[in-house]
Design a protein around this motif. Structure first.
Motif, short mmCIF file in Angstrom:
data_model
loop_
_atom_site.label_atom_id
_atom_site.label_comp_id
_atom_site.label_asym_id
_atom_site.label_seq_id
_atom_site.Cartn_x
_atom_site.Cartn_y
_atom_site.Cartn_z
N ARG A 191 6.81 99.62 -38.77
CA ARG A 191 7.54 98.43 -38.31
C ARG A 191 6.71 97.58 -37.35
NH1 ARG A 191 13.48 99.40 -36.07
NH2 ARG A 191 13.63 100.10 -38.25
N ARG A 192 5.99 98.23 -36.45
CA ARG A 192 5.17 97.47 -35.49
C ARG A 192 4.14 96.62 -36.20
NH1 ARG A 192 0.16 98.80 -33.05
NH2 ARG A 192 -0.17 97.91 -30.97
N ALA A 193 3.50 97.15 -37.23
CA ALA A 193 2.50 96.41 -37.98
C ALA A 193 3.14 95.28 -38.78
CB ALA A 193 1.73 97.35 -38.90
N LEU A 194 4.30 95.54 -39.35
CA LEU A 194 4.99 94.51 -40.14
C LEU A 194 5.37 93.31 -39.26
CD1 LEU A 194 7.28 96.77 -42.34
CD2 LEU A 194 5.31 95.46 -43.12
N HIS A 195 5.67 93.57 -37.99
CA HIS A 195 6.06 92.49 -37.09
C HIS A 195 4.91 91.50 -36.90
CE1 HIS A 195 7.88 90.38 -33.73
NE2 HIS A 195 6.78 90.59 -33.03
N THR A 196 3.70 91.99 -36.57
CA THR A 196 2.58 91.07 -36.36
C THR A 196 2.07 90.51 -37.69
OG1 THR A 196 1.07 92.97 -36.30
CG2 THR A 196 1.84 92.10 -34.19
N LEU A 197 2.25 91.25 -38.78
CA LEU A 197 1.90 90.71 -40.10
C LEU A 197 2.74 89.48 -40.41
CD1 LEU A 197 0.46 90.89 -42.88
CD2 LEU A 197 2.30 92.42 -43.61
N ARG A 198 4.03 89.57 -40.16
CA ARG A 198 4.92 88.42 -40.42
C ARG A 198 4.58 87.23 -39.53
NH1 ARG A 198 9.54 89.48 -43.45
NH2 ARG A 198 10.00 91.68 -43.83
N ASN A 199 4.10 87.50 -38.33
CA ASN A 199 3.82 86.41 -37.39
C ASN A 199 2.47 85.74 -37.65
OD1 ASN A 199 4.36 84.90 -34.86
ND2 ASN A 199 2.52 85.98 -34.17
N GLY A 200 1.44 86.55 -37.90
CA GLY A 200 0.10 85.97 -38.01
C GLY A 200 -0.81 86.57 -39.06
N GLY A 201 -0.31 87.51 -39.85
CA GLY A 201 -1.14 88.08 -40.92
C GLY A 201 -2.12 89.14 -40.46
N PHE A 202 -1.92 89.71 -39.26
CA PHE A 202 -2.79 90.78 -38.79
C PHE A 202 -1.93 91.89 -38.19
CE2 PHE A 202 -2.64 87.37 -35.62
CZ PHE A 202 -2.22 88.01 -34.46
N TYR A 203 -2.52 93.08 -38.01
CA TYR A 203 -1.75 94.22 -37.49
C TYR A 203 -2.69 95.34 -37.08
CZ TYR A 203 -2.60 96.29 -42.13
OH TYR A 203 -3.19 96.78 -43.27
N SER A 204 -2.13 96.34 -36.41
CA SER A 204 -2.84 97.58 -36.12
C SER A 204 -1.89 98.75 -36.34
CB SER A 204 -3.39 97.59 -34.69
OG SER A 204 -2.34 97.75 -33.75
N LEU A 205 -2.48 99.91 -36.60
CA LEU A 205 -1.70 101.14 -36.79
C LEU A 205 -2.62 102.34 -36.63
CD1 LEU A 205 -2.73 102.03 -39.84
CD2 LEU A 205 -0.97 100.44 -40.59
N TRP A 206 -2.04 103.53 -36.72
CA TRP A 206 -2.80 104.77 -36.59
C TRP A 206 -2.72 105.53 -37.91
CZ3 TRP A 206 0.10 102.57 -32.82
CH2 TRP A 206 -0.53 102.32 -31.59
N PRO A 207 -3.75 105.45 -38.76
CA PRO A 207 -3.70 106.19 -40.03
C PRO A 207 -3.82 107.70 -39.85
CG PRO A 207 -5.82 105.08 -39.78
CD PRO A 207 -4.97 104.63 -38.65
N ARG A 208 -4.36 108.12 -38.73
CA ARG A 208 -4.50 109.55 -38.42
C ARG A 208 -4.73 109.70 -36.92
NH1 ARG A 208 -10.04 110.65 -41.69
NH2 ARG A 208 -8.44 110.59 -43.31
N PRO A 209 -4.54 110.88 -36.37
CA PRO A 209 -4.76 111.05 -34.93
C PRO A 209 -6.19 110.70 -34.53
CG PRO A 209 -3.57 112.92 -35.85
CD PRO A 209 -4.00 112.10 -37.01
N GLY A 210 -6.30 109.94 -33.47
CA GLY A 210 -7.61 109.59 -32.95
C GLY A 210 -8.27 108.39 -33.60
N LEU A 211 -7.62 107.80 -34.61
CA LEU A 211 -8.20 106.64 -35.30
C LEU A 211 -7.18 105.52 -35.35
CD1 LEU A 211 -10.48 105.32 -36.97
CD2 LEU A 211 -9.39 106.28 -39.01
N ARG A 212 -7.58 104.36 -34.82
CA ARG A 212 -6.75 103.16 -34.87
C ARG A 212 -7.37 102.21 -35.90
NH1 ARG A 212 -3.97 100.13 -29.92
NH2 ARG A 212 -4.21 102.23 -29.10
N LEU A 213 -6.56 101.70 -36.80
CA LEU A 213 -7.01 100.73 -37.80
C LEU A 213 -6.51 99.34 -37.40
CD1 LEU A 213 -8.26 100.01 -40.61
CD2 LEU A 213 -5.96 100.33 -41.53
#
Length: 625
Positions: free
Chosen positions: A351-373
Motif C-alpha cells: 500500500r505504501r508504494a501504491l500511494h507514491t505511485l499514484r501521486n508521482g509514478g515512483f515508490y520504494s519497498l523492501w523485497p527482502r530483509p536488508g534490501l530496499r528497492l
C-alpha cells in the motif's frame, strides 16, 4: 509577392493578392500571436518527431545546438540570426497575449499541420496525427510556463538578448550527517546463496504487427498493417520479428516469457517500462492502457508467484514523454495512467508504494530483509518532457524524496537497489548532476542501479566528484526486448549476492539472452532463446564492481578486438554493417564513463586530445526519447 516577415529561416507571405488589395490582419497583435503559437506548436511537434528519427551516437550538446544540427538534415534552416532582439521579444510578448485571445487550439493545430507537411518533417499522416496529439498539451504548457520574453530570446537569439534560466542549475539538500568512510563490499563466502533477478525492459508490443508487411515503409514504425506490402524483390516482416524499424508481435513476447525457464529460477523481476509500440503519432489513452493490462496479464501468467517490481517508461503516456508534475490537475494530469498502473500492479506492490505511485509514478519497498528497492520515475529528468519547461527544479520533489529514502536506509544498515527507465547520463543536466552527487554521498548504501531505454547493452560509471578518478558506482543499462531498430529481441538476468544476513546485495555477474531472428524466422523453425554471453567470462572481469568496468573501458581503448566483441554484444548479436572505428570507437567508450550528462571532464583521461567540446554525454539514439 514579397516576404511579409521571416522567422527561423521560414518565411511567411501575405496571401496572394491580399497585400495589393490593402489586406491587413483584423488585429496585428492577434496575427502575430497566432504566428508565434504556430512556432511553439511546430517546434514542439518537431521535437516529438525527433523521437521518430534514428541517429548515430554524437557528442552531447545543448538542446538548441542539437536542433540546429538536426534540422538542416531535414531540409529546414533553423537559425534565429535573422531575428533581432527587439523583434524576438515583441514576438514572445505577442505569444503570451495571443494565448489569452485565441482559444481555438484546433485552428492553431491546423496551421502547424500545414507547416509540418510543407517542410516534409514527416509523412502527411504522421504530421496530422502527432500535432493533434500535442497541440493541447503544448498550449497548456506555454500558458503555465514562467518563461518570459527575455528568457525565451536569451535561449533563441543569444545571451546578449536575455538570460535563459528555466533549465538552469539547482541543488537538492543533503543531510548534515557526515558520509561514512568508504567500505568496499566483501565478496560472498563460498556457498553463499546467489539470487537470479530477471530484468525486462523496452518490450514495445505492437498490436498491429503483421507478418509479411513492408519492413522499410516511409513511416517511423513499420511491419504493420498500415505499412503495406514490400516490393516483390524484397522480403516482408518475419513471423517472430524483423531487423528493421519494427516492434514485436505479442506472440514473441509470449515466447520470451514462456521459454524463460532455463534462465531461472528467479527470485524477483525488475521491469523498467516502455510497454507500448513506437507508433507515437496515433496512440490514445485507451491504447496505452490496453498495452499496460495486456502485458501485465502476460507477465503474471508466466511468472506466477515471482514478485515483479516495475518502473515507469517514457512510452507509457500519450503524448509520448508527456509526464506532468503532480501539481498539474484535471485532464492534463497523469492520474489516468498512474491509477491504472496501481490497479494493475497492486498484487506486486504494498500500500505504501501504491500511494507514491499514484501521486508521482515512483515508490520504494523492501523485497527482502536488508534490501530496499527504489523505483524512480525518470521522466522527471527527461529532456523530452515538455512539462518541465514550466519548472524543471526537482519535479515532484523526487530527488529530495530519494535522499530521505537513502538516508533512512543508511541509518538502518540497509542496502539499496535503484531501478528506472531513462539512465542518469541521458537526463537534463541539473537533474543528472544532482543524482550523481547523491550516488557519491550514498556509495556505501547503493548496491545496484538498473536502467533501460537505450535498447542496447551498455553501462554508465560514476566517479568521486573531488578527482573524477575513483570509480565508485556503475549503472547497468540492459538491452531491450524489442527489435527496434535492427536488433535481436533480448533480456537480461542479474546474479546478485543472495538473501542472507550481511549480504552485500551487489551484482556478481550478468547474463544476456537473445532470440536469433535469422534462425527463428527460417521455414519450419521454432523460436529458441539462447544465452548470448556472461559478462565476467566474456570480458575477463575479476568481478563486476565499478573498478572492473572502468578497467574494461581503458582496455577496450587499446584492444580493438575486445572492443569489437563489446560492439557485437552492444547490439545483441546483430551489429550494423558499418564498423565502429575512430571517432565512433572513442565516443562509445566516452559514453560508458558518463553517468553525468554534459560533463566533458569525465573523458579527459581517456581521450585527452579529443577535439570535441563535450564528450561526456552522448545522445545515443534520438529514436528512444
Amino acid at each position: 509577392m514579397q516576404p511579409h516577415w521571416g522567422f527561423c529561416g521560414w518565411t511567411w507571405w501575405d496571401p496572394p493578392g491580399e497585400q495589393a488589395r490593402g489586406w491587413r490582419p483584423p488585429t496585428m497583435r492577434k496575427a502575430r500571436a497566432l504566428r508565434g503559437i504556430w512556432m511553439v506548436l511546430t517546434l514542439g511537434s518537431f521535437l516529438a518527431l525527433c523521437c521518430l528519427v534514428e541517429a548515430r551516437p554524437e557528442p552531447g550538446r545543448g538542446d538548441l545546438q542539437i536542433l540546429q544540427s538536426i534540422l538542416p538534415g531535414l531540409g529546414v534552416e533553423f537559425g534565429f540570426h535573422n531575428v533581432s532582439c527587439s523583434v524576438c521579444k515583441a514576438l514572445f510578448t505577442a505569444i503570451d497575449i495571443g494565448l489569452e485571445l485565441e482559444p481555438n487550439v484546433a485552428r492553431v493545430g491546423f496551421v502547424a499541420t500545414i507547416v509540418c507537411k510543407q517542410l516534409n518533417l514527416a509523412p502527411p499522416n504522421i504530421c496530422q496525427s502527432i500535432i493533434k496529439l500535442y497541440e493541447r498539451d503544448m498550449v497548456e504548457i506555454w500558458t503555465r510556463s514562467v518563461l518570459s520574453p527575455s528568457e525565451a530570446c536569451g535561449l533563441l537569439v543569444g545571451s546578449s538578448c536575455g538570460h535563459w534560466d528555466i533549465l538552469s542549475a539547482w541543488n537538492i539538500s543533503l543531510p548534515a550527517v557526515p558520509k561514512p568512510p568508504y567500505k568496499p563490499p566483501a565478496p560472498p563466502a563460498p556457498g553463499a546463496p546467489v539470487s537470479r533477478v530477471l530484468f525486462l525492459t523496452d518490450l514495445h508490443w505492437d498490436h498491429d504487427y503483421m507478418e509479411g508487411a513492408n519492413p522499410a515503409c516511409p513511416d517511423p514504425l513499420c511491419c504493420r498493417k498500415s505499412s503495406g506490402l514490400p516490393p516483390s524483390s524484397q522480403s516482408g516482416a518475419g513471423y517472430w520479428g524483423e531487423y528493421s524499424k519494427c516492434d514485436l508481435p505479442l506472440r514473441t513476447l509470449e515466447s520470451l516469457l514462456a521459454g524463460i525457464g532455463p534462465a531461472g529460477p528467479f527470485d524477483m523481476v525488475y521491469w523498467t517500462g516502455d510497454i507500448p509500440a513506437h507508433d507515437v503519432w496515433s496512440q490514445t489513452r485507451h491504447d496505452q492502457l490496453r498495452a499496460l493490462t495486456t502485458i501485465t496479464t502476460l507477465v503474471k501468467k508466466y511468472l506466477g508467484p515471482v514478485p515483479v517490481y516495475p518502473a515507469v517508461g517514457n512510452h507509457e503516456s500519450t503524448p509520448v514523454n508527456s509526464f506532468p508534475p503532480p501539481y498539474i490537475h484535471g485532464n492534463h494530469s497523469s492520474s489516468w495512467l498512474y491509477d491504472a498502473m496501481a490497479t494493475a500492479w497492486e498484487s506486486w506492490l504494498p500500500r505504501r508504494a501504491l500511494h507514491t505511485l499514484r501521486n508521482g509514478g515512483f515508490y520504494s519497498l523492501w523485497p527482502r530483509p536488508g534490501l530496499r528497492l527504489i523505483s524512480l520515475n525518470m521522466n522527471f529528468c527527461s529532456r523530452e518532457n515538455f512539462w518541465l519547461l514550466i519548472n524543471s527544479t526537482d519535479p515532484a520533489g523526487q530527488l529530495q524524496w530519494l535522499v530521505r529514502e537513502l538516508q533512512a536506509a543508511e541509518d538502518r544498515g540497509e542496502k539499496v537497489h535503484i531501478i528506472g527507465h531513462i539512465p542518469p547520463g541521458h537526463c537534463l543536466k541539473s537533474w543528472s548532476w544532482n543524482y550523481y552527487r547523491i550516488v557519491g554521498r550514498y556509495e556505501n548504501t547503493i548496491a545496484g542501479q538498473f536502467f533501460g531505454h537505450t535498447h542496447v547493452d551498455e553501462f554508465e560509471l560514476f566517479y568521486d566528484e573531488e578527482t573524477l578518478s575513483r570509480p565508485l558506482a556503475v549503472a547497468f543499462l540492459a538491452p531491450s526486448a524489442t527489435t527496434y531498430v535492427n536488433l535481436n529481441p533480448g533480456y537480461r538476468v542479474y546474479l546478485i549476492d543472495g538473501n542472507y544476513p550481511e549480504s552485500s546485495h551487489v551484482v556478481l555477474d550478468h547474463e544476456t539472452y537473445i532470440l536469433n531472428l535469422t534462425l527463428a524466422n527460417a521455414p519450419g523453425a521454432t523460436p529458441q532463446w539462447e544465452l548470448l554471453y556472461r559478462a565476467r567470462e566474456t570480458y575477463g572481469l575479476p568481478n563486476v564492481l565499478p573498478a572492473a568496468w572502468h578497467d574494461l573501458v581503458y582496455r577496450m581503448r587499446g584492444n580493438i578486438g575486445l572492443f569489437q566483441t563489446f560492439w557485437y554484444l552492444y547490439h545483441k548479436g546483430h551489429p550494423p554493417v558499418e564498423p565502429c572505428e575512430g571517432a565512433c570507437h572513442l565516443a562509445t567508450l566516452c559514453a560508458l564513463l558518463s553517468a553525468r550528462s554534459d560533463s566533458p571532464a569525465l573523458c579527459r583521461h581517456l581521450v585527452p586530445d579529443l577535439p570535441l567540446p563535450h564528450t561526456g554525454t552522448l545522445w545515443q539514439r534520438l529514436v528512444f526519447c
